[in-house]
Design a protein around this motif. Sequence first.
Motif, short mmCIF file in Angstrom:
data_model
loop_
_atom_site.label_atom_id
_atom_site.label_comp_id
_atom_site.label_asym_id
_atom_site.label_seq_id
_atom_site.Cartn_x
_atom_site.Cartn_y
_atom_site.Cartn_z
N PRO A 291 43.24 -11.93 -56.10
CA PRO A 291 42.66 -13.14 -55.46
C PRO A 291 41.51 -12.91 -54.51
CG PRO A 291 44.98 -13.29 -55.45
CD PRO A 291 44.62 -11.81 -55.79
N LEU A 292 41.46 -12.09 -53.49
CA LEU A 292 40.45 -12.02 -52.61
C LEU A 292 39.00 -11.52 -53.40
CD1 LEU A 292 39.31 -11.61 -49.83
CD2 LEU A 292 40.15 -9.16 -49.66
N ALA A 293 39.05 -10.53 -54.23
CA ALA A 293 37.92 -10.08 -55.09
C ALA A 293 37.44 -11.30 -55.70
CB ALA A 293 37.97 -8.82 -55.87
N GLY A 294 38.44 -11.93 -56.45
CA GLY A 294 38.00 -13.10 -57.18
C GLY A 294 37.30 -14.52 -56.34
N PHE A 295 37.70 -14.63 -55.08
CA PHE A 295 37.33 -15.55 -54.29
C PHE A 295 35.97 -15.15 -53.89
CE2 PHE A 295 36.65 -17.71 -50.38
CZ PHE A 295 36.75 -18.76 -50.63
N VAL A 296 35.72 -13.74 -53.66
CA VAL A 296 34.59 -13.54 -53.16
C VAL A 296 33.49 -13.83 -54.33
CG1 VAL A 296 32.85 -11.73 -52.63
CG2 VAL A 296 34.87 -12.08 -51.22
N PHE B 13 41.62 -16.28 -43.73
CA PHE B 13 42.05 -17.40 -42.72
C PHE B 13 42.79 -18.52 -43.55
CE2 PHE B 13 40.92 -21.69 -41.12
CZ PHE B 13 41.59 -21.64 -39.82
N TYR B 14 42.35 -18.94 -44.68
CA TYR B 14 42.77 -20.16 -45.27
C TYR B 14 44.05 -19.86 -45.89
CZ TYR B 14 42.70 -24.31 -48.28
OH TYR B 14 43.06 -25.90 -48.76
N THR B 15 44.28 -18.71 -46.72
CA THR B 15 45.61 -18.38 -47.07
C THR B 15 46.50 -18.09 -45.95
OG1 THR B 15 44.85 -15.97 -47.29
CG2 THR B 15 44.57 -17.40 -49.31
N GLY B 16 46.08 -17.46 -45.04
CA GLY B 16 47.11 -17.44 -43.74
C GLY B 16 47.46 -18.65 -43.11
N VAL B 17 46.65 -19.89 -43.38
CA VAL B 17 47.22 -21.15 -42.90
C VAL B 17 48.28 -21.72 -43.84
CG1 VAL B 17 46.60 -23.70 -42.71
CG2 VAL B 17 44.72 -21.42 -41.52
N LEU B 18 47.68 -21.64 -45.11
CA LEU B 18 48.82 -22.01 -46.06
C LEU B 18 50.38 -21.20 -46.01
CD1 LEU B 18 46.73 -22.21 -49.34
CD2 LEU B 18 47.55 -23.95 -48.06
N ARG B 19 50.34 -19.84 -45.72
CA ARG B 19 51.50 -19.26 -45.62
C ARG B 19 52.32 -19.77 -44.26
NH1 ARG B 19 48.78 -14.64 -47.37
NH2 ARG B 19 48.01 -13.92 -44.92
N ARG B 20 51.45 -20.10 -43.14
CA ARG B 20 52.23 -20.49 -41.99
C ARG B 20 52.69 -21.95 -42.17
NH1 ARG B 20 47.93 -17.96 -39.58
NH2 ARG B 20 46.49 -19.72 -39.45
N HIS C 93 36.15 -34.11 -62.05
CA HIS C 93 35.12 -35.32 -61.50
C HIS C 93 34.92 -35.24 -60.06
CE1 HIS C 93 39.09 -37.24 -60.98
NE2 HIS C 93 38.51 -38.44 -60.04
N VAL C 94 35.94 -34.82 -59.20
CA VAL C 94 35.66 -34.76 -57.66
C VAL C 94 34.90 -33.55 -57.57
CG1 VAL C 94 36.68 -34.43 -55.65
CG2 VAL C 94 37.78 -36.14 -57.40
N ALA C 95 35.14 -32.28 -58.16
CA ALA C 95 34.33 -31.17 -58.17
C ALA C 95 32.88 -31.48 -58.23
CB ALA C 95 34.84 -30.20 -58.78
N ILE C 96 32.87 -32.11 -59.44
CA ILE C 96 31.28 -32.47 -59.90
C ILE C 96 30.65 -33.01 -59.03
CG2 ILE C 96 29.97 -33.70 -61.77
CD1 ILE C 96 32.26 -32.83 -63.73
N ILE C 97 31.19 -34.27 -58.49
CA ILE C 97 30.54 -35.21 -57.38
C ILE C 97 30.22 -34.38 -56.16
CG2 ILE C 97 31.08 -37.28 -56.03
CD1 ILE C 97 32.59 -38.39 -58.38
N ALA D 235 40.21 -24.86 -56.26
CA ALA D 235 41.36 -25.87 -55.73
C ALA D 235 42.23 -25.50 -56.59
CB ALA D 235 40.63 -27.29 -55.88
N ARG D 236 42.56 -25.55 -57.74
CA ARG D 236 43.85 -25.37 -58.82
C ARG D 236 44.47 -23.92 -58.36
NH1 ARG D 236 44.48 -27.83 -63.96
NH2 ARG D 236 44.26 -29.77 -63.59
N ASP D 237 43.69 -23.03 -57.66
CA ASP D 237 44.37 -21.94 -57.16
C ASP D 237 44.70 -21.81 -55.75
OD1 ASP D 237 44.05 -20.77 -59.56
OD2 ASP D 237 42.41 -19.59 -59.23
N ARG D 238 44.68 -23.04 -55.15
CA ARG D 238 45.11 -23.47 -53.87
C ARG D 238 44.03 -22.72 -52.81
NH1 ARG D 238 51.45 -23.05 -53.27
NH2 ARG D 238 50.84 -24.50 -51.49
N LEU D 239 43.09 -22.48 -53.12
CA LEU D 239 41.97 -21.79 -52.23
C LEU D 239 41.28 -22.86 -51.59
CD1 LEU D 239 41.31 -18.62 -54.25
CD2 LEU D 239 42.83 -18.78 -52.35
N LEU D 240 41.09 -23.92 -52.01
CA LEU D 240 40.27 -25.15 -51.53
C LEU D 240 41.08 -26.26 -51.30
CD1 LEU D 240 36.51 -24.69 -52.99
CD2 LEU D 240 37.37 -24.18 -50.65
#
Length: 454
Positions: A108-113, A444-451, A344-348, A324-329
């Motif tokens: 996930p980390l490399a994929g996100f970058v 940071f974001y994944t840490g917040v989700l884990r907490r 549509h939301v992502a496109i907008i 967003a589907r992968d819960r990274l946004l």
Amino acid sequence: MAAPPREEASLTDHARATLATQESARDRGLVRSVGTWGLAFAIVNGVVGAGIFSLPSAMARAAGAQAPLAYVACALAMAAVVVCFAEASSRVPTSGGSYGYVEAAFGPLAGFVAGVLLWLSSVLACGGIAAAFADGVAALAPVAHDPPVRAGLIAAVIGGLAWVNVRGASPAARFITVATVVKLVPLLIFVCVGLIAMPGLPAQAGTPPPPEGFGRAVILALFAFCGMETPLGASGEVATPQRTIPRALFAAMAFVAILYILVQLVAQGLLGPRLPAAATPLADGIALVSPTVGIVLLVGATLSRLAWIASDLFGAPRVLFAFARDRLLPSPLAALHPATHTPHVAIIVHAALAILLAVTGTFEGLAILSTLATAALYVFSCAAAWRLARRGVALFGAPLGLRALPVAAVAGMASMVALILFARWAEIAGLAIVIAGSAAFFRFYTGVLRRRGG
């Protein structure tokens, strides 16, 4: 004889099933309706930008009469990258394109970058092309110089093309196909008319200005070849992707290489030593044959920008959707339109940010960073293709299984690293900041989700 290198262990059946489930979840609800030619036209449209209408001059200044050979050298380097993209897309044909390949190969980390690099380069380029479109219109209609009119024009263009994409992936692909044909017609007219007229024109005597360097011309050509990664962001909506995506890639990039070489050869044949100083080389060159066709070329440059924006809005927003589907946004970016099943939301959101960049004009200072981000993305993608093949990942039927993949991966990574090293140190530092910042945000974001127990 030395023993062959030990192959990396393949995935177990359980691991492969788990990975397939994860990738399928990302594309759940999407309609796989885009065919080979629809995707191929989107790729051609994403690569052949408005720059080709002025690029021959810069190529001539850099390499003189050897400019076509620079295109050939660049095409060979890009062929290695295309091979890697074709192999990776046949194994992990998912929304986000390069993001999906790298995430499946390295986590996930490399994929996100990689996804951030893909999306950032796309949204910056979209804003810049939209600004250039408005400037082109203003050249024909001075009222468009007025800031409110200019802002309204930009919003109308990007907003209208976003609406086309929200209506569905298949209608968007059809629109892009038509727009690409309209954009290519002036270029094909230039090549055909120029080739016919060149023998009857006076011989172009004289020597072009001293070239700045063949290597610089290769870099300029490489800039022009970038763009295939953006339409591949919609891989989750491609029918029979393990066959469709590689076919579309090979057909599109082969066409682009031939077109670029022919355009350069005709421009040199028509203008000769005047080419390096030509502000609008294609229009100036063809005007020697027919002033009317010269006007067509000027209009074609404007339409080219319009078509490119359509292609960007087709692929790039799918990266936000995949995140967003992968819960990274935030989850709203993963929403699908209830009727058309498009993100549509992502496109907008992508369109709104591109409008902001175009209106404020902030893209110009980040143009080089956008290109460097693409080169870094290609390095990640080549490495991912190699690793996916060694691990035996294949989520959608039989993959390509190209024997030349290891050679292509090494050649692709080496050529892209060389491109990055040609940049200024400040620009390389900016790229490093983007990569480091993306990794920090992910942690940071994944840490917040884990907490939160998410």
